[in-house]
Design an enzyme around this catalytic site. Structure first.
Site, PDB file in Angstrom:
ATOM      1  N   CYS A  87       0.830  -1.198   0.000  1.00  0.00           N
ATOM      2  CA  CYS A  87       0.000   0.000   0.000  1.00  0.00           C
ATOM      3  C   CYS A  87       0.867   1.252   0.000  1.00  0.00           C
ATOM      4  CB  CYS A  87      -0.953   0.001   1.193  1.00  0.00           C
ATOM      5  SG  CYS A  87      -2.136   1.369   1.134  1.00  0.00           S
TER       6      CYS A  87
ATOM      7  N   GLU B 219      -4.001  -4.808  -4.657  1.00  0.00           N
ATOM      8  CA  GLU B 219      -3.886  -3.443  -5.174  1.00  0.00           C
ATOM      9  C   GLU B 219      -4.452  -3.367  -6.600  1.00  0.00           C
ATOM     10  OE1 GLU B 219      -2.878  -0.525  -3.916  1.00  0.00           O
ATOM     11  OE2 GLU B 219      -2.535  -1.356  -1.919  1.00  0.00           O
TER      12      GLU B 219
END
Length: 236
Positions: free
Chosen positions: A144, A216
């Site tokens: 992240c 993601e």
């Protein structure tokens, strides 16, 4: 804009990035990010993304806080706790600005379901916080930080920092020096912890980093397709 130096070639992070290189490129080239780069991303998709990301950040912050509680020293605990605070305050401030710009009411926001991919990603991070060893948790958290910095700087390079870009505030958030410093700190922490782990634990860390990077991609894709629950039609 800060371009990150390459991680030490013999460290975990270099191996993890090389293992996901094709996926990293696919994230940058995803239609959502391609449209974001050239400024043609429609506002409905971006608004959907902003709502999902605000919800994701709550789970991400909780995971960071859990990692801080398990850190081996005060400096690492302070960094992770500070990152948790940043996820809840600084980045959500950006979201609030866009929500106000788009004129989304609280009722409209509440009417947008948390997407399957958003729920899956946050659930994955929370599960790591509850069930996995500290090194694996760090590896799951790292994408992240790192992926967003990579995407932000890549887009800023492509746009030349154009001040009239409709999503300049978002781009600048993830391409600025302060965020780059946070990414370096997260990367260095993960490399340092991994260095003392055996091959089996490092492999578990690699699997966690890879899976989180896959999430993601799924997160960007869910915003592009404005992902809905396929079962919604069966419910009252």
């Amino acid at each position: 804009m800060s371009k990150l130096p390459a991680p030490p070639a013999d460290g975990f992070c270099a191996r993890a990035w090389a293992n996901t290189a094709d996926l990293q490129q696919a994230i940058v080239e995803h239609p959502f990010n391609a449209a974001l780069t050239d400024g043609t991303l429609d506002r409905d998709r971006f608004a959907f993304y902003i709502v999902q990301d605000a919800r994701y950040l709550v789970g991400f912050a909780q995971t960071l806080a859990a990692a801080a509680a398990r850190a081996d020293n005060a400096e690492d605990a302070a960094f992770l706790a500070g990152a948790a605070q940043g996820a809840l305050i600084e980045e959500r401030r950006l979201h609030a600005g866009y929500v106000a710009e788009f004129g989304l009411s609280d009722t409209e926001i509440a009417g947008i379901d948390t997407s399957p991919s958003c729920l899956a990603y946050t659930s994955y991070l929370r599960a790591n916080a509850l069930t996995e060893p500290y090194p694996v948790l760090l590896a799951a958290i790292l994408p992240c930080f790192w992926v967003y910095q990579h995407v932000g700087t890549t887009i800023l390079e492509a746009t030349g920092g154009a001040g009239d870009h409709p999503y300049q505030a978002w781009i600048q958030t993830y391409a600025d020096d302060e965020f780059a410093e946070a990414v370096l700190a997260a990367r260095d922490l993960t490399d340092r912890v991994a260095k003392s782990m055996d091959a089996e634990m490092q492999q578990r860390m690699l699997q966690a980093f890879t899976r989180a990077t896959e999430y993601e991609w799924l997160f960007w894709n869910s915003a592009w397709i404005k992902e809905e629950w396929p079962t919604a039609g069966f419910l009252k």
